[in-house]
Design a protein around this motif. Sequence first.
Motif, mmCIF file in Angstrom:
data_model
loop_
_atom_site.group_PDB
_atom_site.id
_atom_site.type_symbol
_atom_site.label_atom_id
_atom_site.label_comp_id
_atom_site.label_asym_id
_atom_site.label_seq_id
_atom_site.Cartn_x
_atom_site.Cartn_y
_atom_site.Cartn_z
ATOM 1 N N TRP A 419 0.740 -1.307 -0.089
ATOM 2 C CA TRP A 419 -0.028 -0.204 -0.081
ATOM 3 C C TRP A 419 0.828 1.244 0.024
ATOM 4 O O TRP A 419 0.533 2.320 -0.841
ATOM 5 C CB TRP A 419 -0.933 -0.044 1.255
ATOM 6 C CG TRP A 419 -2.047 -1.155 0.969
ATOM 7 C CD1 TRP A 419 -2.160 -2.031 1.833
ATOM 8 C CD2 TRP A 419 -3.090 -0.887 0.372
ATOM 9 N NE1 TRP A 419 -3.299 -2.845 1.378
ATOM 10 C CE2 TRP A 419 -4.010 -2.294 0.444
ATOM 11 C CE3 TRP A 419 -3.539 -0.157 -0.641
ATOM 12 C CZ2 TRP A 419 -5.043 -2.478 -0.090
ATOM 13 C CZ3 TRP A 419 -4.853 -0.418 -1.358
ATOM 14 C CH2 TRP A 419 -5.436 -1.705 -1.071
ATOM 15 N N LEU A 420 2.037 1.381 1.030
ATOM 16 C CA LEU A 420 2.757 2.310 0.848
ATOM 17 C C LEU A 420 3.414 2.554 -0.459
ATOM 18 O O LEU A 420 3.543 3.801 -1.187
ATOM 19 C CB LEU A 420 3.895 2.250 1.841
ATOM 20 C CG LEU A 420 3.119 2.266 3.670
ATOM 21 C CD1 LEU A 420 4.267 1.984 4.467
ATOM 22 C CD2 LEU A 420 2.655 3.700 3.631
ATOM 23 N N TRP A 421 3.963 1.518 -0.944
ATOM 24 C CA TRP A 421 4.629 1.380 -2.259
ATOM 25 C C TRP A 421 3.613 1.918 -3.477
ATOM 26 O O TRP A 421 4.050 2.807 -4.340
ATOM 27 C CB TRP A 421 5.168 0.015 -2.574
ATOM 28 C CG TRP A 421 5.620 -0.252 -3.943
ATOM 29 C CD1 TRP A 421 6.959 0.252 -4.342
ATOM 30 C CD2 TRP A 421 5.160 -0.353 -5.255
ATOM 31 N NE1 TRP A 421 7.327 0.000 -5.719
ATOM 32 C CE2 TRP A 421 5.912 -0.466 -6.193
ATOM 33 C CE3 TRP A 421 3.758 -0.878 -5.598
ATOM 34 C CZ2 TRP A 421 5.651 -0.792 -7.414
ATOM 35 C CZ3 TRP A 421 3.579 -1.290 -6.913
ATOM 36 C CH2 TRP A 421 4.313 -1.312 -7.819
ATOM 37 N N SER A 422 2.423 1.701 -3.229
ATOM 38 C CA SER A 422 1.374 1.961 -4.343
ATOM 39 C C SER A 422 1.052 3.658 -4.252
ATOM 40 O O SER A 422 1.046 4.224 -5.216
ATOM 41 C CB SER A 422 0.127 1.440 -4.110
ATOM 42 O OG SER A 422 0.202 -0.156 -4.470
ATOM 43 N N ALA A 423 1.178 4.171 -3.026
ATOM 44 C CA ALA A 423 1.248 5.505 -2.783
ATOM 45 C C ALA A 423 2.287 6.234 -3.533
ATOM 46 O O ALA A 423 2.365 7.115 -4.106
ATOM 47 C CB ALA A 423 0.997 5.820 -1.229
ATOM 48 N N GLY A 424 3.336 5.676 -3.242
ATOM 49 C CA GLY A 424 4.774 6.421 -3.860
ATOM 50 C C GLY A 424 4.871 6.242 -5.384
ATOM 51 O O GLY A 424 5.047 7.138 -5.992
ATOM 52 N N LEU A 425 4.271 5.051 -5.872
ATOM 53 C CA LEU A 425 4.043 4.883 -7.262
ATOM 54 C C LEU A 425 3.253 5.657 -7.894
ATOM 55 O O LEU A 425 3.446 6.481 -8.991
ATOM 56 C CB LEU A 425 3.721 3.478 -7.823
ATOM 57 C CG LEU A 425 3.964 3.069 -9.125
ATOM 58 C CD1 LEU A 425 5.354 3.025 -9.307
ATOM 59 C CD2 LEU A 425 3.306 1.567 -9.313
ATOM 60 N N ALA A 426 1.879 5.936 -7.284
ATOM 61 C CA ALA A 426 0.998 7.052 -7.733
ATOM 62 C C ALA A 426 1.526 8.334 -7.745
ATOM 63 O O ALA A 426 1.313 9.308 -8.690
ATOM 64 C CB ALA A 426 -0.249 6.808 -6.871
ATOM 65 N N GLY A 427 2.192 8.660 -6.611
ATOM 66 C CA GLY A 427 2.977 10.062 -6.459
ATOM 67 C C GLY A 427 3.747 10.450 -7.665
ATOM 68 O O GLY A 427 3.962 11.377 -8.066
ATOM 69 N N ALA A 428 4.556 9.300 -7.895
ATOM 70 C CA ALA A 428 5.669 9.186 -9.216
ATOM 71 C C ALA A 428 4.793 9.812 -10.500
ATOM 72 O O ALA A 428 5.291 10.540 -11.274
ATOM 73 C CB ALA A 428 6.137 8.118 -9.539
ATOM 74 N N PHE A 429 3.658 9.168 -10.749
ATOM 75 C CA PHE A 429 3.071 9.554 -11.839
ATOM 76 C C PHE A 429 2.394 10.826 -11.834
ATOM 77 O O PHE A 429 2.499 11.832 -12.935
ATOM 78 C CB PHE A 429 1.743 8.790 -12.204
ATOM 79 C CG PHE A 429 0.898 9.008 -13.077
ATOM 80 C CD1 PHE A 429 1.052 8.609 -14.448
ATOM 81 C CD2 PHE A 429 -0.265 9.971 -12.901
ATOM 82 C CE1 PHE A 429 0.029 9.078 -15.590
ATOM 83 C CE2 PHE A 429 -1.056 10.180 -14.235
ATOM 84 C CZ PHE A 429 -0.796 9.794 -15.535
ATOM 85 N N ILE A 430 1.888 11.440 -10.665
ATOM 86 C CA ILE A 430 1.370 12.866 -10.519
ATOM 87 C C ILE A 430 2.572 13.796 -10.564
ATOM 88 O O ILE A 430 2.444 15.029 -11.310
ATOM 89 C CB ILE A 430 0.736 12.858 -9.063
ATOM 90 C CG1 ILE A 430 -0.376 11.916 -9.250
ATOM 91 C CG2 ILE A 430 0.496 14.296 -8.701
ATOM 92 C CD1 ILE A 430 -0.904 11.786 -7.572
ATOM 93 N N THR A 431 3.658 13.470 -10.133
ATOM 94 C CA THR A 431 5.081 14.105 -10.244
ATOM 95 C C THR A 431 5.507 14.326 -11.548
ATOM 96 O O THR A 431 5.683 15.740 -12.054
ATOM 97 C CB THR A 431 6.094 13.727 -9.400
ATOM 98 O OG1 THR A 431 5.724 13.358 -7.940
ATOM 99 C CG2 THR A 431 7.256 14.587 -9.486
#
Length: 624
Positions: A419-431
């Motif tokens: 879950w934490l990894w998924s949040a970081g991955l989603a943040g990478a797309f948004i960034t």
Amino acid sequence: MFIELLWLIPALPFAGFLVLALTGRVLSRTVTAAIGVGSVGLSALIAFLAGTSFITSPPPGHFYRQVLWTWIDVDGFRPEIAFYLDALSVVMMLVITFVSFMIHLYSSEFMADEEGYARFFAYMNLFVGSMLTLVLADNLLFLYLGWEGVGLCSYLLIGFWYKDPANGYAARKAFVVTRIGDAAMAVGLFLLFTNLGTLQIQEIMRLAGQQWVPGSGLAVAASALLLGGALGKSAQLPLQTWLPDAMAGPTPVSALIHAATMVTAGVYLIARTHVLFTLAPAVQMVVAVIGAVTLLLAGLSALTQKDIKRVLAYSTISQIGYMFLALGVGAWTAAVFHFMTHAFFKALLFLCAGVIITGLHHEHDIFKMGGVRRQLPLPFMTFLIGASSLSALPFFTAGFYSKDMVLHQTWFSSSGSPWLWSAGLAGAFITSLYAFRVVFIVFFGEAKEQVVKKPGMKMLIPLVALAFLSITGGYVESGTTAFSGFLHTALPQTGPAHGGAGLILLIISSVVSLAGTYSAYVLFLRNPEYVENILRKAPASLLHRLWFSGWGFDRIYDILFVRPFVLIARINRDDFIDLIYGGMAWVGLGFNRSLVRTQTGKVRLYAVGVALGAAILLAAVMLL
């Protein structure tokens, strides 16, 4: 030899501050710039020599402690003015001094026409000296001195253009919000000293590991209070609201706050006291969750901003969120690595933004720009490099290696989770989406304004240097364990690389970053009308306003805290405490008036009074 000059590294910026504060009004701008830039440049040079000496010839125990004098000596409380150098503080020291020197050099030209030139450099030097004190301090009280120093300087610099009331408001907001976290941290220091009998950082870590069991109440309380301080300084939920408004200060100030000082102080504090957080797993998990939530919320807010500096401000909040995510899963090295690369590309982005803003009649709105790449080719190339590193475009940017290290260890760490990894991955797309949104809107398309001012060499040299590090800075870890091994002398390792599974995660994160960049191209360059049509519809429009307002945190705090406080202040305009003392005076005055009435001048009344008093006294004696 050079390591013995450690005390000079913070002392030189402080000396520059004193000279400029005392004599700045009579100095020419050339001399002022020479003192302001030169003192930080010398500090950076000594830091490089001392750091090189430390790395090539590590002292015994892989640390060096330099005691200058005893600060206080009262009943066993004996903090010292002392510096502590290990792998962690070496990295922080080198990044702070180099990036600060680049920003000072840039500022000597950027601020050349501004009033208060000497005052600006005095504040900047004090800022750098305070941050160096913070990261080199041997004990938490000395660290707290630097901690409050950067808080004071942020107030002074955000409100530098104090004639505009909005700038004063932004400065006060930053000061008040960060004080909330600072108060929690101060209580944490009292708790640590009361229970462990020292504020010397390494001694605290040793005693806490010996005396406190994991999950104990004292460990949880101490780490939670330190976390409160870190949240305020590093602008993480729920104390993040001050940072976007801090853009009221000059652009070099924004670069300094975001890249080399202030907001990274919380990251350093948690990394430096990591033993306390490992003894409080619940608090450490809170760090990870706060980082994950913050990076998503701030990234979405960055996606809606019009002011180029506010985009970068929300970007900083998001990227610090990545560092907190890494700290929360025990990826201490990854957090510090991302701090380092972030300092390079975020300073670069802010300095490029300053070039664009001054070149376009001090315009901040990205939608009033366009086609700037033709008029400012070098700032365009360096901004593109900074945006690519921020977006973690694979293999050639520093940000890719540090962000991949964070995501990798978030997945594989025993404290991490999908879950934490998924949040970081989603943040990478948004960034990638918001970073290249700025690139395509500002630098491509039709030019809406002509550039009226182009930067000189003092502004271009820092851009080129920081662009170079925004590419090559990631290679210190790529393909080797040199960086991780060096930091391992101060911070524990997280774990091995995990071979094929790690490669799969790397490919996924690379594809996601590239997908965000391509989406930005489609939405903001090729089909901008598509976004405009979506935003005309009610649900998207409401969501856009929510994100644009920073998720409404300012309004929530205004309703919950500001308005009730103002109401109570109005009700208590005369001060409730004063009523107590006023009441005592009123009672005394009443007695006085009563006694005055007995002074009639008539002897017969006095005789009757004496007789009555004597009768009452005799009756009392007989009854007893």
